[in-house]
Design a protein around this motif. Structure first.
Motif, PDB file in Angstrom:
ATOM      1  N   ALA A  68       1.155  28.628 -12.044  1.00 34.74           N
ATOM      2  CA  ALA A  68       2.421  28.153 -12.612  1.00 34.74           C
ATOM      3  C   ALA A  68       2.320  28.019 -14.125  1.00 34.74           C
ATOM      4  CB  ALA A  68       2.804  26.821 -11.994  1.00 34.74           C
ATOM      5  N   ALA A  69       1.187  27.479 -14.619  1.00 35.52           N
ATOM      6  CA  ALA A  69       1.015  27.294 -16.058  1.00 35.52           C
ATOM      7  C   ALA A  69       0.918  28.619 -16.799  1.00 35.52           C
ATOM      8  CB  ALA A  69      -0.232  26.453 -16.326  1.00 35.52           C
ATOM      9  N   LEU A  70       0.409  29.650 -16.144  1.00 32.84           N
ATOM     10  CA  LEU A  70       0.317  30.964 -16.777  1.00 32.84           C
ATOM     11  C   LEU A  70       1.649  31.719 -16.741  1.00 32.84           C
ATOM     12  CD1 LEU A  70      -3.137  32.163 -15.382  1.00 32.84           C
ATOM     13  CD2 LEU A  70      -2.613  31.501 -17.737  1.00 32.84           C
ATOM     14  N   THR A  71       2.553  31.280 -15.881  1.00 31.37           N
ATOM     15  CA  THR A  71       3.824  31.981 -15.720  1.00 31.37           C
ATOM     16  C   THR A  71       4.955  31.342 -16.520  1.00 31.37           C
ATOM     17  OG1 THR A  71       3.148  32.583 -13.464  1.00 31.37           O
ATOM     18  CG2 THR A  71       5.471  32.857 -14.027  1.00 31.37           C
ATOM     19  N   VAL A  72       4.982  30.015 -16.520  1.00 29.41           N
ATOM     20  CA  VAL A  72       6.069  29.273 -17.165  1.00 29.41           C
ATOM     21  C   VAL A  72       5.469  28.327 -18.204  1.00 29.41           C
ATOM     22  CG1 VAL A  72       8.017  27.718 -16.768  1.00 29.41           C
ATOM     23  CG2 VAL A  72       7.376  29.396 -15.020  1.00 29.41           C
ATOM     24  N   PRO A  73       6.110  28.170 -19.366  1.00 29.30           N
ATOM     25  CA  PRO A  73       5.610  27.208 -20.356  1.00 29.30           C
ATOM     26  C   PRO A  73       5.451  25.813 -19.755  1.00 29.30           C
ATOM     27  CG  PRO A  73       7.318  28.581 -21.322  1.00 29.30           C
ATOM     28  CD  PRO A  73       7.281  28.917 -19.865  1.00 29.30           C
ATOM     29  N   VAL A  74       4.377  25.136 -20.144  1.00 29.89           N
ATOM     30  CA  VAL A  74       4.064  23.829 -19.574  1.00 29.89           C
ATOM     31  C   VAL A  74       5.187  22.823 -19.824  1.00 29.89           C
ATOM     32  CG1 VAL A  74       2.441  21.901 -19.610  1.00 29.89           C
ATOM     33  CG2 VAL A  74       1.590  24.247 -19.781  1.00 29.89           C
ATOM     34  N   ASP A  75       5.789  22.869 -21.006  1.00 31.39           N
ATOM     35  CA  ASP A  75       6.887  21.942 -21.307  1.00 31.39           C
ATOM     36  C   ASP A  75       8.053  22.131 -20.351  1.00 31.39           C
ATOM     37  OD1 ASP A  75       5.392  20.955 -23.366  1.00 31.39           O
ATOM     38  OD2 ASP A  75       6.368  22.165 -24.924  1.00 31.39           O
ATOM     39  N   GLN A  76       8.338  23.384 -20.022  1.00 33.43           N
ATOM     40  CA  GLN A  76       9.430  23.657 -19.098  1.00 33.43           C
ATOM     41  C   GLN A  76       9.100  23.162 -17.695  1.00 33.43           C
ATOM     42  OE1 GLN A  76      10.719  27.752 -19.156  1.00 33.43           O
ATOM     43  NE2 GLN A  76      11.960  27.545 -17.292  1.00 33.43           N
ATOM     44  N   LEU A  77       7.832  23.313 -17.284  1.00 33.77           N
ATOM     45  CA  LEU A  77       7.421  22.808 -15.981  1.00 33.77           C
ATOM     46  C   LEU A  77       7.506  21.283 -15.925  1.00 33.77           C
ATOM     47  CD1 LEU A  77       4.257  25.010 -15.280  1.00 33.77           C
ATOM     48  CD2 LEU A  77       6.474  25.175 -14.136  1.00 33.77           C
ATOM     49  N   ALA A  78       7.095  20.635 -17.014  1.00 36.63           N
ATOM     50  CA  ALA A  78       7.086  19.172 -17.047  1.00 36.63           C
ATOM     51  C   ALA A  78       8.491  18.590 -16.965  1.00 36.63           C
ATOM     52  CB  ALA A  78       6.390  18.674 -18.305  1.00 36.63           C
ATOM     53  N   ASN A  79       9.472  19.289 -17.511  1.00 38.65           N
ATOM     54  CA  ASN A  79      10.849  18.791 -17.539  1.00 38.65           C
ATOM     55  C   ASN A  79      11.680  19.242 -16.352  1.00 38.65           C
ATOM     56  OD1 ASN A  79      10.435  17.487 -20.032  1.00 38.65           O
ATOM     57  ND2 ASN A  79      10.838  19.395 -21.161  1.00 38.65           N
ATOM     58  N   SER A  80      11.066  19.961 -15.424  1.00 36.83           N
ATOM     59  CA  SER A  80      11.802  20.495 -14.279  1.00 36.83           C
ATOM     60  C   SER A  80      11.660  19.570 -13.073  1.00 36.83           C
ATOM     61  CB  SER A  80      11.291  21.893 -13.924  1.00 36.83           C
ATOM     62  OG  SER A  80      11.915  22.378 -12.741  1.00 36.83           O
ATOM     63  N   ASP A  81      12.736  19.457 -12.291  1.00 33.55           N
ATOM     64  CA  ASP A  81      12.687  18.674 -11.057  1.00 33.55           C
ATOM     65  C   ASP A  81      12.009  19.445  -9.928  1.00 33.55           C
ATOM     66  OD1 ASP A  81      14.022  16.554 -12.265  1.00 33.55           O
ATOM     67  OD2 ASP A  81      16.003  17.356 -11.736  1.00 33.55           O
ATOM     68  N   ALA A  82      11.932  20.749 -10.044  1.00 32.37           N
ATOM     69  CA  ALA A  82      11.272  21.588  -9.036  1.00 32.37           C
ATOM     70  C   ALA A  82      10.473  22.650  -9.786  1.00 32.37           C
ATOM     71  CB  ALA A  82      12.297  22.216  -8.101  1.00 32.37           C
ATOM     72  N   ALA A  83       9.240  22.296 -10.124  1.00 29.82           N
ATOM     73  CA  ALA A  83       8.437  23.147 -11.001  1.00 29.82           C
ATOM     74  C   ALA A  83       8.187  24.530 -10.394  1.00 29.82           C
ATOM     75  CB  ALA A  83       7.110  22.454 -11.312  1.00 29.82           C
ATOM     76  N   LEU A  84       7.884  24.580  -9.093  1.00 31.45           N
ATOM     77  CA  LEU A  84       7.578  25.876  -8.481  1.00 31.45           C
ATOM     78  C   LEU A  84       8.791  26.800  -8.472  1.00 31.45           C
ATOM     79  CD1 LEU A  84       5.239  24.989  -5.486  1.00 31.45           C
ATOM     80  CD2 LEU A  84       4.636  25.989  -7.691  1.00 31.45           C
ATOM     81  N   LEU A  85       9.975  26.229  -8.404  1.00 30.29           N
ATOM     82  CA  LEU A  85      11.176  27.070  -8.455  1.00 30.29           C
ATOM     83  C   LEU A  85      11.322  27.717  -9.828  1.00 30.29           C
ATOM     84  CD1 LEU A  85      13.873  25.057  -6.478  1.00 30.29           C
ATOM     85  CD2 LEU A  85      12.571  27.061  -5.759  1.00 30.29           C
ATOM     86  N   GLU A  86      10.820  27.065 -10.866  1.00 30.40           N
ATOM     87  CA  GLU A  86      10.841  27.671 -12.194  1.00 30.40           C
ATOM     88  C   GLU A  86       9.988  28.932 -12.219  1.00 30.40           C
ATOM     89  OE1 GLU A  86      12.731  26.726 -14.585  1.00 30.40           O
ATOM     90  OE2 GLU A  86      13.483  24.916 -13.600  1.00 30.40           O
ATOM     91  N   VAL A  87       8.907  28.916 -11.472  1.00 27.65           N
ATOM     92  CA  VAL A  87       8.060  30.114 -11.370  1.00 27.65           C
ATOM     93  C   VAL A  87       8.800  31.218 -10.636  1.00 27.65           C
ATOM     94  CG1 VAL A  87       5.866  31.007 -10.499  1.00 27.65           C
ATOM     95  CG2 VAL A  87       5.993  28.667 -11.394  1.00 27.65           C
ATOM     96  N   VAL A  88       9.486  30.847  -9.555  1.00 33.04           N
ATOM     97  CA  VAL A  88      10.228  31.839  -8.775  1.00 33.04           C
ATOM     98  C   VAL A  88      11.330  32.472  -9.616  1.00 33.04           C
ATOM     99  CG1 VAL A  88      11.713  32.167  -6.769  1.00 33.04           C
ATOM    100  CG2 VAL A  88       9.702  30.703  -6.603  1.00 33.04           C
ATOM    101  N   LYS A  89      11.989  31.653 -10.450  1.00 39.91           N
ATOM    102  CA  LYS A  89      13.099  32.148 -11.250  1.00 39.91           C
ATOM    103  C   LYS A  89      12.672  33.138 -12.328  1.00 39.91           C
ATOM    104  CE  LYS A  89      15.868  27.952 -10.612  1.00 39.91           C
ATOM    105  NZ  LYS A  89      16.447  26.752 -11.282  1.00 39.91           N
ATOM    106  N   GLN A  90      11.374  33.233 -12.565  1.00 37.59           N
ATOM    107  CA  GLN A  90      10.900  34.198 -13.556  1.00 37.59           C
ATOM    108  C   GLN A  90      11.001  35.634 -13.058  1.00 37.59           C
ATOM    109  OE1 GLN A  90      10.015  33.191 -16.719  1.00 37.59           O
ATOM    110  NE2 GLN A  90      10.787  31.227 -15.906  1.00 37.59           N
ATOM    111  N   GLY A  91      11.220  35.790 -11.752  1.00 36.39           N
ATOM    112  CA  GLY A  91      11.419  37.127 -11.203  1.00 36.39           C
ATOM    113  C   GLY A  91      10.161  37.963 -11.119  1.00 36.39           C
ATOM    114  N   ILE A  92       8.993  37.326 -11.038  1.00 32.13           N
ATOM    115  CA  ILE A  92       7.736  38.090 -10.988  1.00 32.13           C
ATOM    116  C   ILE A  92       7.443  38.587  -9.571  1.00 32.13           C
ATOM    117  CG2 ILE A  92       6.757  36.853 -12.949  1.00 32.13           C
ATOM    118  CD1 ILE A  92       5.173  35.162 -10.985  1.00 32.13           C
TER     119      ILE A  92
END
Length: 287
Positions: A68-92
């Motif tokens: 997750a940290a390699l895919t999404v910026p850490v600040d964005q993960l920290a401010n998200s209510d569903a961190a893993l969904l932020e990874v999914v939204k990257q479309g990788i």
């Protein structure tokens, strides 16, 4: 970057904060002790399954966090209510983002349901053991004639869980700005850390008593490290949110009230001359 460990405050406090936050994810492993006696050769299989399960789960957690940290910026993960969904939204992944979001929601529901089921399965066995030791009413030691399970404790545990769910729903609907999920998680962490520390102290204090060749003896230096770690995380959790002590005190107060009620009722039902905590007395008063 995984090598970037810079923090705005004290690095030690940042590490404790991360450990305290992730500690809740590891809760539940201790419940296996309550069903260990139902396995084959528990004195060998239980320590292996407990340590092995925690190692596997911990490894998975670390790998997922790294990905997750390699895919999404850490600040964005920290401010998200569903961190893993932020990874999914990257479309990788070669799947629909909407479909993956739905899948993650289903996985979350299954995980929560599984945690609830574990609690409902293990708590009746705790009540059964306490009833056999004359600590709680003997009715909790009642065993189903066919399934051989403590069905009274099972119904009671299910009622408690349902009551907590209803109370949580009422609090959320009433508003007040309470993040109930985070609050319950923090209270759970604080209480478990305190209990774990007491268990380690008891383990060190009771060394050499009622032991035989089948007794599992934990490594003493490891116990001391665990005790220090528990107290450090406990201290930080209370320091970070002192109001958690109020919630913990409220839960303990409920337990004290129930204990006093049971003590008063049990004293009247206990045979003359019998002492509290006598397993033979519990067997005679068992329903």
């Amino acid at each position: 970057m995984l090598t970037d460990i810079s923090v705005s405050g004290n690095p030690a406090l940042a590490v404790l904060a991360g450990i305290a936050f992730s500690f809740f994810a590891m809760t539940g492993f201790e419940n296996t002790a309550n069903v260990a006696e139902e396995t084959v050769d528990p004195h060998r299989s239980f320590p292996r399954s407990l340590v092995g399960g925690m190692v596997v789960a911990g490894t998975v957690y670390v790998l997922v966090s790294m990905a997750a940290a390699l895919t999404v910026p850490v600040d964005q993960l920290a401010n998200s209510d569903a961190a893993l969904l932020e990874v999914v939204k990257q479309g990788i992944l070669p799947f629909s983002t909407d479909g993956m979001t739905t899948l993650f929601s289903v996985i979350a529901l299954i995980a929560i349901t599984n945690t609830t089921l574990v609690t409902i399965v293990t708590q009746p066995r705790i009540l059964y053991g306490m009833a056999k030791e004359d600590v709680v009413p003997g009715v909790f030691a009642t065993i189903h004639a066919t399934r051989r399970s403590p069905w009274v404790g099972l119904l009671f545990s299910a009622a408690v869980v349902a009551g907590l769910l209803i109370a949580g729903t009422v609090l959320l609907e009433a508003g007040g700005g309470i993040d109930l999920v985070n609050r319950l998680a923090l209270v759970t962490v604080v209480l478990l850390l305190a209990i774990y520390a007491l268990v380690i102290v008891a383990c060190l204090k009771l060394r050499g008593r009622d032991e035989d060749e089948r007794t599992f003896r934990a490594n003493t230096p490891l116990l001391i490290v665990g005790l220090v770690g528990n107290l450090a995380i406990l201290g930080f959790s209370i320091y970070d949110d002192p109001s958690s002590l109020i919630w913990c005190a409220a839960l303990i107060a409920v337990g004290v009230v129930l204990f006093l009620i049971e003590y008063a009722v049990g004293s009247r039902n206990r045979p003359p001359g019998a002492e509290r905590g006598d397993p033979e007395t519990a067997a005679r008063t068992e329903v």
